[in-house]
Write a protein that holds these residues in place. Structure first.
Motif, short mmCIF file in Angstrom:
data_model
loop_
_atom_site.label_atom_id
_atom_site.label_comp_id
_atom_site.label_asym_id
_atom_site.label_seq_id
_atom_site.Cartn_x
_atom_site.Cartn_y
_atom_site.Cartn_z
N TYR A 164 -18.19 54.70 17.77
CA TYR A 164 -19.60 55.09 17.75
C TYR A 164 -20.08 55.05 16.31
O TYR A 164 -19.39 55.52 15.40
N VAL A 216 -23.68 55.64 14.10
CA VAL A 216 -25.08 56.06 14.27
C VAL A 216 -25.75 56.34 12.93
O VAL A 216 -25.12 56.81 12.00
N GLU A 263 -32.08 58.15 15.24
CA GLU A 263 -31.19 58.57 16.32
C GLU A 263 -30.22 59.64 15.84
O GLU A 263 -29.95 60.63 16.53
N ARG A 264 -29.72 59.47 14.59
CA ARG A 264 -28.75 60.40 14.03
C ARG A 264 -29.42 61.75 13.73
O ARG A 264 -28.84 62.80 13.96
N LEU A 267 -29.51 64.12 16.55
CA LEU A 267 -28.25 64.52 17.17
C LEU A 267 -27.89 65.99 16.93
O LEU A 267 -28.16 66.53 15.86
N ASP A 327 -24.36 66.82 21.41
CA ASP A 327 -24.55 65.38 21.67
C ASP A 327 -23.35 64.59 21.18
O ASP A 327 -22.87 63.68 21.84
N LEU A 328 -22.89 64.97 19.98
CA LEU A 328 -21.80 64.25 19.34
C LEU A 328 -20.53 64.29 20.21
O LEU A 328 -19.87 63.27 20.42
N GLU A 362 -20.38 64.86 23.34
CA GLU A 362 -20.68 64.14 24.57
C GLU A 362 -20.52 62.63 24.36
O GLU A 362 -19.90 61.93 25.16
N ARG A 363 -21.09 62.14 23.24
CA ARG A 363 -20.96 60.71 22.93
C ARG A 363 -19.49 60.33 22.81
O ARG A 363 -19.08 59.26 23.24
N VAL A 373 -17.90 60.05 26.25
CA VAL A 373 -18.35 58.84 26.95
C VAL A 373 -17.70 57.59 26.34
O VAL A 373 -17.16 56.74 27.04
N ALA A 374 -17.73 57.53 24.98
CA ALA A 374 -17.24 56.32 24.31
C ALA A 374 -15.73 56.16 24.41
O ALA A 374 -15.21 55.06 24.49
#
Lengths: 264, 311
Positions: free
Chosen positions: A226, A228, A232-233, A236, A240-241, A243-244, A247-248
């Motif tokens: 990831y 960023v 967008e950053r 955050l 969120d971090l 969560e990302r 997911v990633a």
């Protein structure tokens, strides 16, 4: 500025302990970037720094710094352009030598047989005064008498005495108490900002990762999962971090030191 | 024993201490500064003695001094090469060079294990002739020793203040830091060992010329004797400035010689010298270690007297 092109590194190849520490990693660091790097234990953050710094040779891929291919360059030769700080405050200074002698080696002006002149000493004092730790009055004392925070601040000063092309900070405040850590972090921030130093910083503190710098990357299993920056950053949060990350990477963040709370 | 005898004995001990303190100063650079225990010292000492002797025998008394020092530089370079560029452990590198030098020394001495300089002109005989019929006549040997030691100390004090000298000190202290200062620790180690071994060789050369003979095993046990002297000096002058510590190393040599000379008066056989030096080195390193272990030992002893059961 700093370009890593398909880097691969395997530790203990051909054994049961073989570990793919860098997996086809590509990263383009632009001039003036301040990148914070986060990731789980063993994600390859320190390995990446060791590859850039020249502690070992990467198995495949190439590294460019300021347009020059430094892939095969010896560690001490790279040090001219690369400043490094480690988690261990003891690593960057020679304990039995005085503050002045440590700085003289970092300054490295003059030939092999040159000695520290009065003007050098004055320059050292002026630089030390910027740290606001009173070290300018202890210039003849051995560095071994300083506290961890003072030593780390001195190392920071030494690493940036001649502005490096890139500064690598590997959890350089992790071994310090929270108050000192904040002070060294502020110092880092102002030094990097004032001198427009391109900087990569590994941190286990998610809030610091978001607060400092202009770009954040996440590493997992030797890859960047990831990357960023910009608006967008800014939007955050720590939640969120994580969560990302989930997911990633497809699994939970498992850094045993990862701090999810507010800045500390 | 008359007063003159005692003075004579004292003077001989002093001269020996001065010549040997050059080796101690060599270890001050390699052991205390560079943190390398240079086990090639014995062989290098004999190498300097052999080369110095042969050059003097060839009719070049003045050239014998720089020739011996150059021999030391070469020996130090090889020791450094083995440990910095060929992956050989630092202690092993010293032992290997030491062993190899034994053959080389005999080769240098023309295949003989002994060479005499009874009728050869050396720096000692030159000065002796020059001082003939003056009040200084009995002290020619002492003067050469003093001059050599003073020159080496002055050189060390000046050199260790230069950037190269500081880099050598830092190499022994924290090689990581040296690398991050864009200096190659292999380079500083090499320079340091070349310089220190030149002093060791000078030490051997002067001793051989003062006693007018050299044997292949003239340096045997030198590293331990010199280390004992260095550690004695260190016991008094640790944590002081470099000039004080360098002078302290020489004083340590005097103390070592003094103790040894007194022991001889009390009928300690001369062959015990090396055992004495071994014991001193052991004690000098063991006592501080013992002190650091004392809290653990005390705790254990306290435990021994406690009942074993949990109350």
């Amino acid at each position: 500025m700093l370009k890593m092109d398909h880097l691969t590194k395997v530790f203990n190849p051909g054994t049961v302990d073989a570990k793919l520490a860098l997996d086809d990693l590509t990263l383009d660091v632009r001039d003036g970037d301040f990148i914070s790097i986060i990731g789980a234990n063993g994600a390859g953050k320190s390995t990446l720094f060791n590859a850039i710094g020249g502690s070992f040779l990467v198995d495949t891929g190439r590294i460019f710094l300021g347009g020059e291919d430094i892939t095969l360059k010896a560690e001490h030769k790279r040090a001219r352009d690369i400043g490094r700080l480690f988690q261990d405050p003891m690593r960057g200074t020679a304990p039995e030598m005085s503050i002045e002698e440590n700085l003289a080696l970092a300054a490295g002006s003059g030939g092999w047989l040159s000695v520290t002149r009065r003007s050098d000493r004055k320059a050292f004092r002026d630089r030390l005064a910027l740290l606001d730790m009173g070290l300018e009055d202890r210039i003849t004392q051995p560095v071994g008498l300083l506290s961890g925070g003072q030593r780390q601040a001195l190392t920071l000063l030494m690493a940036t005495y001649h502005i490096p092309k890139v500064l690598l900070l590997d959890e350089h405040t992790a071994a310090l108490d929270p108050g000192t850590a904040e002070k060294v972090l502020n110092l880092t921030h102002s030094l990097v900002e004032d001198n427009h130093i391109t900087c990569l910083m590994v941190t286990h503190n998610m809030q610091t990762a978001l607060d400092l710098g202009n770009r954040t990357i996440m590493m997992d299993h030797g890859r960047i999962i990831y990357d960023v920056e910009g608006e967008e950053r800014k939007a955050l949060t720590i939640h969120d971090l994580t969560e990302r990350f989930r997911v990633a990477s497809g699994h939970q963040m498992n850094n045993d030191r990862m701090l999810l709370g507010v800045a500390g | 024993m008359s007063f003159a005898d005692i003075m004579g004995l004292g003077q001989t001990a002093l001269e020996l201490a001065l010549f040997n303190s050059l080796t101690v100063l060599a270890l001050f650079l390699s052991y205390s500064m560079l943190n390398v225990c240079d086990l090639s010292t014995d062989g290098c000492y004999a190498f300097g003695a052999a080369v110095g002797t042969m050059v003097a025998l060839a009719g070049h008394p003045w050239l014998s001094i720089p020739a011996a020092m150059l021999a030391g530089v070469v020996s130090g370079f090889v020791t450094a090469l083995l440990q910095t560029r060929m992956g050989i452990n630092s202690l092993l590198a010293g032992i290997i060079v030491n062993t190899g030098l034994y053959s080389i020394n005999i080769a240098v001495m023309g295949g003989a294990a002994l060479q005499n300089m009874f009728k050869t002109q050396t720096v000692f005989t030159i000065l002796k002739d020059a001082l003939k019929d003056t009040a200084l006549a009995p002290y020619y040997s002492l003067m050469i020793g003093l001059a050599a030691v003073a020159l080496v100390i002055v050189f060390l004090c000046l050199f260790l203040r230069t950037r190269l000298g500081m880099a050598i000190r830092a190499t022994g202290n924290n090689p990581d830091m040296v690398r991050s200062s864009s200096i190659n620790p292999a380079f500083t180690t090499t320079v340091g060992l070349m310089i220190s071994n030149s002093f060791t060789a000078l030490s051997g050369c002067l001793l051989a010329q003062s006693q007018k003979s050299v044997t292949a095993d003239i340096g045997s046990g030198m590293v331990t004797v010199a280390l004992a002297s260095l550690l004695i000096g260190n016991a008094f002058f640790a944590r002081r400035s470099i000039p004080v510590r360098a002078v302290g190393a020489v004083l340590g040599t005097f103390i070592f010689r003094l103790v040894y000379t007194i022991a001889l008066r009390f009928h300690l056989p001369a062959f015990m010298l090396k055992l004495v030096s071994s014991v001193i080195v052991i004690l000098a390193i063991f006592v501080p270690y013992m002190k650091s272990q004392m809290p653990t030992i005390r705790r254990r002893m306290g435990y021994a007297n406690q009942p074993r059961e949990v109350k």
